[in-house]
Write an enzyme that holds these catalytic residues in place. Structure first.
Site, mmCIF file in Angstrom:
data_model
loop_
_atom_site.group_PDB
_atom_site.id
_atom_site.type_symbol
_atom_site.label_atom_id
_atom_site.label_comp_id
_atom_site.label_asym_id
_atom_site.label_seq_id
_atom_site.Cartn_x
_atom_site.Cartn_y
_atom_site.Cartn_z
ATOM 1 N N ARG A 190 5.637 9.869 3.255
ATOM 2 C CA ARG A 190 6.674 9.522 4.364
ATOM 3 C C ARG A 190 8.022 9.824 3.794
ATOM 4 O O ARG A 190 8.422 9.435 2.631
ATOM 5 C CB ARG A 190 6.633 8.126 4.766
ATOM 6 C CG ARG A 190 7.607 7.535 5.514
ATOM 7 C CD ARG A 190 7.069 6.215 6.358
ATOM 8 N NE ARG A 190 7.058 5.188 5.535
ATOM 9 C CZ ARG A 190 6.638 3.796 5.734
ATOM 10 N NH1 ARG A 190 6.074 3.747 7.101
ATOM 11 N NH2 ARG A 190 6.662 2.817 4.984
ATOM 12 N N ARG A 249 0.931 -1.024 0.198
ATOM 13 C CA ARG A 249 0.072 -0.033 0.017
ATOM 14 C C ARG A 249 0.931 1.296 -0.018
ATOM 15 O O ARG A 249 0.570 2.198 0.543
ATOM 16 C CB ARG A 249 -0.997 -0.003 1.322
ATOM 17 C CG ARG A 249 -0.090 -0.009 2.430
ATOM 18 C CD ARG A 249 -0.756 0.082 3.930
ATOM 19 N NE ARG A 249 0.381 -0.597 4.623
ATOM 20 C CZ ARG A 249 -0.019 -0.532 5.932
ATOM 21 N NH1 ARG A 249 -0.582 0.152 6.411
ATOM 22 N NH2 ARG A 249 0.808 -1.359 6.594
ATOM 23 N N ASP A 291 7.407 2.182 10.762
ATOM 24 C CA ASP A 291 6.161 1.443 11.054
ATOM 25 C C ASP A 291 5.569 1.631 12.334
ATOM 26 O O ASP A 291 5.979 1.292 13.485
ATOM 27 C CB ASP A 291 6.248 0.063 11.036
ATOM 28 C CG ASP A 291 4.946 -0.583 10.916
ATOM 29 O OD1 ASP A 291 3.915 -0.229 11.153
ATOM 30 O OD2 ASP A 291 4.682 -1.661 9.946
ATOM 31 N N ASP A 351 10.753 -7.156 8.363
ATOM 32 C CA ASP A 351 10.430 -6.260 7.293
ATOM 33 C C ASP A 351 10.145 -4.999 7.807
ATOM 34 O O ASP A 351 10.063 -3.971 7.134
ATOM 35 C CB ASP A 351 9.266 -6.557 6.560
ATOM 36 C CG ASP A 351 7.831 -6.893 7.226
ATOM 37 O OD1 ASP A 351 8.103 -7.703 8.500
ATOM 38 O OD2 ASP A 351 6.868 -6.379 7.108
ATOM 39 N N ASN A 352 10.184 -4.788 9.100
ATOM 40 C CA ASN A 352 10.142 -3.313 9.702
ATOM 41 C C ASN A 352 11.460 -2.842 10.779
ATOM 42 O O ASN A 352 11.086 -2.191 11.327
ATOM 43 C CB ASN A 352 8.955 -3.498 11.006
ATOM 44 C CG ASN A 352 7.641 -3.598 10.054
ATOM 45 O OD1 ASN A 352 7.353 -3.158 9.016
ATOM 46 N ND2 ASN A 352 6.409 -4.411 10.770
HETATM 47 P P1 AMP Z 1 2.862 -3.993 8.247
HETATM 48 O O1 AMP Z 1 1.950 -4.774 9.159
HETATM 49 O O2 AMP Z 1 2.356 -2.511 8.096
HETATM 50 O O3 AMP Z 1 4.330 -4.055 8.475
HETATM 51 O O4 AMP Z 1 2.519 -4.768 6.896
HETATM 52 C C1 AMP Z 1 2.949 -6.132 6.350
HETATM 53 C C2 AMP Z 1 2.690 -6.284 5.018
HETATM 54 O O5 AMP Z 1 1.331 -6.039 4.459
HETATM 55 C C3 AMP Z 1 3.467 -5.373 3.873
HETATM 56 O O6 AMP Z 1 4.071 -5.971 2.880
HETATM 57 C C4 AMP Z 1 2.236 -4.272 3.646
HETATM 58 O O7 AMP Z 1 2.431 -3.601 2.297
HETATM 59 C C5 AMP Z 1 1.088 -5.159 3.573
HETATM 60 N N1 AMP Z 1 -0.204 -4.364 3.939
HETATM 61 C C6 AMP Z 1 -0.597 -3.727 5.037
HETATM 62 N N2 AMP Z 1 -1.831 -3.251 5.031
HETATM 63 C C7 AMP Z 1 -2.363 -3.345 3.682
HETATM 64 C C8 AMP Z 1 -3.097 -3.076 2.594
HETATM 65 N N3 AMP Z 1 -4.205 -2.183 3.192
HETATM 66 N N4 AMP Z 1 -3.403 -3.226 1.645
HETATM 67 C C9 AMP Z 1 -2.379 -3.818 0.817
HETATM 68 N N5 AMP Z 1 -1.359 -4.359 1.660
HETATM 69 C C10 AMP Z 1 -1.039 -3.894 2.832
HETATM 70 MG MG MG Z 2 5.831 -2.869 7.525
#
Ligand code: AMP
Ligand code: MG
Length: 492
Positions: free
Chosen positions: A173, A90, A259, A249-250
């Site tokens: 960002r 996203r 994040d 990944d964070n």
């Molecule tokens: P995060 O928990 O924010 O670190 O995200 C983990 C993964 O999920 C990453 O690859 C994000 O790009 C994906 N992701 C999180 N929210 C969304 C969303 N609303 N749409 C698409 N991908 C998402």
């Molecule tokens: Mg992330």
């Protein structure tokens, strides 16, 4: 004239690193906020950014000249389980700019629509998480913690569907780069040593240029990242910050915090505190953060093995030696920071019980983390004319008096003049942090009443966190029990 002076080094890496695509336009974008000082630093005119043209760019409705939009690919361990295919699901990287000091920054749009890495998600973000990230990342910056930053935010005029319908928003960002441990994991899992080599070079150029001459670049990178992460996580611990989702990944190679999904600053101290609604086992609890960082860095080391030495055993030995240095580096950074927080020049072996007992007492009596330390700074020089004590907000409880006496006794062995000691303590112990209930209050007002006044007020208060202003005492006050926020959500 180009509105944003792009120079895109990531887009010059091979196609395997990303998918090129434009952000998905939205129906009715409107400005929330522009970070004027940051825009100026990046060579972007803040008035342009706030204009219709600038808002279109942030919303993804126009691609500015010089941008080379892309979604980057990565993998990662999420709560300990390996996920071979993540990526910007996203988010879109517009490109990079070089600031007035020669530092390079990514400008990324978050909430900008689906990409090949969305995995069924909508690629969008509700307003709440955008405001949370804006506030907390800027607060972290003002607190002196390395972090990604917030350049601007817009609403999209569209609704996103979560448990309820919520207004959509996009955050611009800024980060020194968005390269994660997970980026290395993606290529390591594919045995793509050539890509790993390129990535190492790219990261060294951007973040550790002094290491480019090293005869073992992989090792130099590993050691540099370990040192930066040790100091980063120490600064979190020293402020009572709980990241909440320390997946690989964070974690950025640059050593910046990234994040701000389920993060939280704790109010009352508890070493086991967890806020994230999805962290059932407490994997990312406050006390576990250094250990998790260590574990994540071991994942990075694993990825780099083929670059460390042609002999596999020797490569493992080199990686292990580096990784083994993390606990000490963390401890050193933490101890230096604790010394400043307690007004000591140095914390030696004999001081350990003093420090440990303070945390035990804070835990036992559920003392407010931030105000306990800030109050100690007040008490470091009670006759000072320049000090602005916040006495009525927090009094040291009787249970702490014996500890206080021992601390004072210890201070007598210090040579630093009292005024200087207090100044150091004030500069290490903030009065204002982005408390959960305050962040939540601004999100509720913006989401349900279209009222951004609380958001702007909170941002302003957090710009100078180390300076107590009695007129803003409400923002330094811990929540009443009914105001307390005990859980935070990724909200994505
Ligand atoms: P995060 O928990 O924010 O670190 O995200 C983990 C993964 O999920 C990453 O690859 C994000 O790009 C994906 N992701 C999180 N929210 C969304 C969303 N609303 N749409 C698409 N991908 C998402
Ligand atoms: Mg992330």
């Amino acid at each position: 004239m180009t509105a944003i002076p792009f120079d895109n080094s990531y887009a010059r890496l091979p196609e395997a690193f990303y998918t090129r695509l434009d952000p998905t336009p939205v129906s009715d974008p409107a400005l929330i906020a522009v970070n004027r000082p940051l825009a100026l630093q990046l060579g972007v005119d803040p008035d342009w950014l706030a204009s219709d043209d600038g808002v279109k760019v942030i919303a993804g409705n126009a691609v500015p000249e010089g941008a080379e939009p892309l979604a980057s690919v990565y993998a990662g361990h999420q709560f300990g389980s390996y996920n071979p295919q993540l990526g910007d699901g996203r988010a879109i990287l517009l490109g990079e700019v070089v600031d007035d000091r020669g530092n390079r920054y990514d400008i990324q749009l978050k909430g900008s629509g689906p990409t090949p890495y969305s995995r069924g998600g909508d690629g969008r973000s509700p307003l709440g998480p955008v405001l949370r990230e804006y506030i907390v990342s800027e607060a972290m910056h003002a607190l002196g913690v390395p972090t990604t930053r917030s350049l601007a935010a817009v609403t999209t005029g569209e609704q996103v569907v979560r448990e309820e319908f919520l207004p959509g928003a996009v955050l611009a960002r800024v980060a020194s780069s968005h390269i994660r441990i997970g980026t290395f994991q993606y290529f390591a899992a594919r045995n793509d040593t050539d890509a790993l080599q390129r990535l190492v070079r790219h990261v060294l150029v951007r973040h550790y240029p002094d290491m480019l001459d090293s005869d073992n670049r992989g090792l130099a990178l590993l050691e540099s990242v370990i040192a930066r992460q040790a100091s980063l996580v120490a600064s979190w611990q020293l402020l009572g910050f709980i990241h909440g989702v320390m997946n690989t990944d964070n974690m950025l190679l640059s050593g910046e915090t990234i994040d701000y999904g389920p993060c939280a600053f704790m109010d009352d101290f508890g070493a086991d505190k967890v806020f994230s609604s999805i962290d059932h086992g407490g994997r990312y609890a406050y006390r576990n953060q250094p250990g998790i960082a260590h574990w994540n860095l071991a994942c990075l080391a694993q990825c780099l093995l083929p670059l460390l030495h042609e002999d596999k055993d020797r490569a493992v030995e080199l990686a292990q030696e580096s990784i083994d240095r993390f606990p000490d580096l963390f401890l050193q950074a933490h101890t230096r920071g604790m010394a400043r927080k307690l007004g000591l020049q140095e914390i030696g072996e004999p001081d350990t019980p003093l420090v440990e007992e303070l945390f035990q007492l804070m835990d036992q009596h559920r003392l407010d983390f931030t105000l306990t330390f800030r109050r100690l700074a007040d008490l470091a020089d009670e006759t000072s004319a320049s000090s602005v004590p916040m006495g009525e907000l927090f009094e040291i409880p009787d249970a702490l008096l014996p500890w206080l006496a021992r601390w004072r006794e210890r201070l007598q062995r210090e040579e630093t003049p009292t005024t200087q000691r207090q100044a150091t303590m004030y500069a290490a112990n903030p009065a204002f942090i982005p408390r959960n209930h305050l962040v939540e209050e601004t999100i509720q007002a913006a989401t349900h009443e279209q009222d951004l006044v609380p958001f702007f007020k909170l941002l302003e208060v957090l710009e100078a966190p180390y300076e107590y202003r009695p007129t803003d005492s409400r923002f330094a006050t811990p929540p009443r029990p009914e105001q307390e926020v005990r859980q935070t959500f990724c909200g994505t």
